[in-house]
Design an enzyme around this catalytic site. Structure first.
Site, PDB file in Angstrom:
ATOM      1  N   HIS A 116      34.106  42.411  48.886  1.00 45.51           N
ATOM      2  CA  HIS A 116      34.593  41.611  47.709  1.00 45.51           C
ATOM      3  C   HIS A 116      35.804  41.491  47.067  1.00 45.51           C
ATOM      4  CE1 HIS A 116      29.795  40.662  46.866  1.00 45.51           C
ATOM      5  NE2 HIS A 116      30.253  40.619  48.353  1.00 45.51           N
ATOM      6  N   ASP A 161      30.327  44.716  49.074  1.00 39.48           N
ATOM      7  CA  ASP A 161      30.626  44.367  47.677  1.00 39.48           C
ATOM      8  C   ASP A 161      32.116  45.059  47.335  1.00 39.48           C
ATOM      9  OD1 ASP A 161      30.476  44.213  44.846  1.00 39.48           O
ATOM     10  OD2 ASP A 161      28.170  44.535  44.956  1.00 39.48           O
TER      11      ASP A 161
END
Ligand SMILES: *[C@@H]1O[C@H](CO)[C@@H](O)[C@H](O)[C@H]1NC(C)=O
Ligand SMILES: *[C@@H]1O[C@H](CO)[C@@H](O)[C@H](O)[C@H]1NC(C)=O
Ligand SMILES: *[C@@H]1O[C@H](CO)[C@@H](O)[C@H](O)[C@H]1NC(C)=O
Length: 425
Positions: free
Chosen positions: A258, A235
């Protein structure tokens, strides 16, 4: 003049004598003590001396609790987790506020999380927690391993709530350095309601497809510096949430992951405030985004005074992104209120992208303003998508590659942060 000098000398001699006397008393007092007692008066507390086995199977939680209880009582003490051993530790809180300041948690060994559902009860928000401490340091070459793979597949036996591996709450003067945090169940390292935080020379490591495994997550924290670290996860490498200001992230490597994100902010009509964030000298590889701001519709508050500079991307899907329509799964209605976004500066962003170079999707009612782009060069071998902007206002300081024709010059004629009372933070 002379009498004053004599008085001063007398005072010094008396003080010195008293100090010597009190020292002699203390020295003679220790003489009768056993070895064990003497050890306890030293300021180092090794978990092995408190019964930890360090064999990777035995439950060492109690030994950690006892070592902490001892370290907690002494200012500037050191709790030692030695190298060469693997310690299985259940959810634990290294908790103030009645601890002395300046405790060092010297982590050179490895700490692993239990994987059996019975160890987690009905669920807990974090595995290793440090709370309400004044000056706390974790340092060393050790490893914290959440053994997260059993959680990532949503096993029915484990609780729904996945824990953060290492969390600091309500503390001032936090320093984390040297260590590796890997295979976290969820977020690797979280700071909530902390001030004066230093993170340097750390590693977070989890596979790119491990769900919600943020690298470092900041919330309600001020005066934070994150530097010299390598963050790979599934993430956001760094996630900066509401209540954060004066944040500096520099010399960080991100990927997989991310990207470095501010937000998401304003979920479920909440107010969010983030200001004074600098992200510089950062490299990102194979990440979903590079530097991103994401807000939900319906929120209020603001994101302002953000600087992204010297950002090197390679094969990043979308290197530069502002998304005021963030909607993680589910359906989101269009509403007028939004977290206002202003004074966002991008300088020296270089490298390669795979989807689009720049994506600014801003609110119809509260357009983004004060976006500046300076010395940006982004290329793609796969496509030649042009930058996307919607309701984005600002200025191009230099020529940008590829050209950004969609950024509207100046300020929006109506709307924007000044006309929105809700956006005051
Ligand atoms: C989780 O699922 C992946 C993909 O289906 C599989 O490769 C992995 O072995 C699973 N891990 C566990 C611990 O069950
Ligand atoms: C942000 O920075 C400005 C200028 O340095 C300063 O005046 C302001 O107080 C800072 N904001 C916060 C919330 O610390
Ligand atoms: C919401 O607003 C955006 C921007 O005006 C628009 O592109 C989008 O289609 C709208 N969505 C819905 C569901 O109306």
């Amino acid at each position: 003049m002379k009498t004053m000098n004599i008085n001063t000398i007398t005072l010094i001699i008396t003080t010195a004598f008293l100090v010597l006397l009190s020292c002699l008393e203390r020295c003679s007092a220790t003489r009768g003590h056993s070895w064990r007692k003497l050890k306890a008066t030293s300021s180092t507390f090794n978990v092995l001396d408190f019964g930890a086995k360090g064999d990777g199977h035995s439950d060492d939680t109690k030994a950690f609790e006892d070592a902490w209880a001892a370290a907690c009582k002494m200012e500037a003490s050191t709790m030692v987790v030695p190298s060469g051993s693997v310690f299985l530790v259940k959810p634990i809180s290294f908790s103030g506020p009645n601890c002395e300041p300046n405790i060092v948690f010297q982590l050179d060994g490895k700490i692993i999380a239990p994987t059996s559902p019975s160890a987690w009860g009905s669920g807990t928000l974090q595995w290793l927690e440090f709370t309400k401490l004044n000056k706390i340091t974790i340092k060393g070459k050790g490893v914290i391993d959440g053994q997260g793979s059993v959680w990532w597949n949503d096993s029915e036996k484990l609780p729904k709530t996945k824990p953060t591996a290492l969390r600091f709450y309500g503390s001032d003067g936090v320093s984390v350095s040297g260590i590796t945090i890997q295979n976290s169940q969820q977020t690797h390292l979280k700071f909530d309601s902390c001030t004066n935080v230093q993170v340097f020379d750390i590693t977070t490591s989890s596979p790119g497809d491990s769900p919600n495994t943020d690298g470092i997550h900041l919330q309600n924290s001020q005066d934070v510096v994150i530097s010299g670290s390598t963050l790979s996860c599934g993430d956001d490498c760094v996630s900066i949430q509401t209540g954060c200001s004066n944040i500096l992230v520099h010399n960080v490597n991100c990927g997989p992951g991310h990207g470095i994100s501010i937000g998401s902010l304003g979920k479920e009509n909440t107010k969010a405030c983030v200001s004074n964030v600098t992200v510089r000298d950062v490299t990102l590889q194979n990440t979903l985004t590079g530097v991103r701001i994401k807000t939900w519709q319906g929120g209020s508050g603001s994101v302002q005074n953000i600087m992204f500079s010297n950002i090197q991307v390679s094969d990043v899907k979308t290197p530069i992104m502002i998304d005021q329509f963030y909607c993680d799964g589910g359906k989101c209605r269009n509403v007028t209120s939004a977290v206002a976004v202003s004074s966002i500066h991008y300088t020296n962003v270089h490298g390669t992208y795979t989807k689009e170079p720049i994506y600014f999707a801003c609110s119809d009612s509260l357009p983004c303003k004060g976006i500046t782009l300076d010395t940006i060069k982004l290329e793609s071998s796969q496509n030649s998508n042009v930058p996307f902007c919607w309701k984005a206002y600002g200025e191009l300081k230099t020529e940008i590659v590829p050209p950004v024709d969609c950024l509207q010059r100046g300020n929006p004629s109506s709307g924007g942060i000044t006309s929105n009372k809700e956006s005051s933070c």
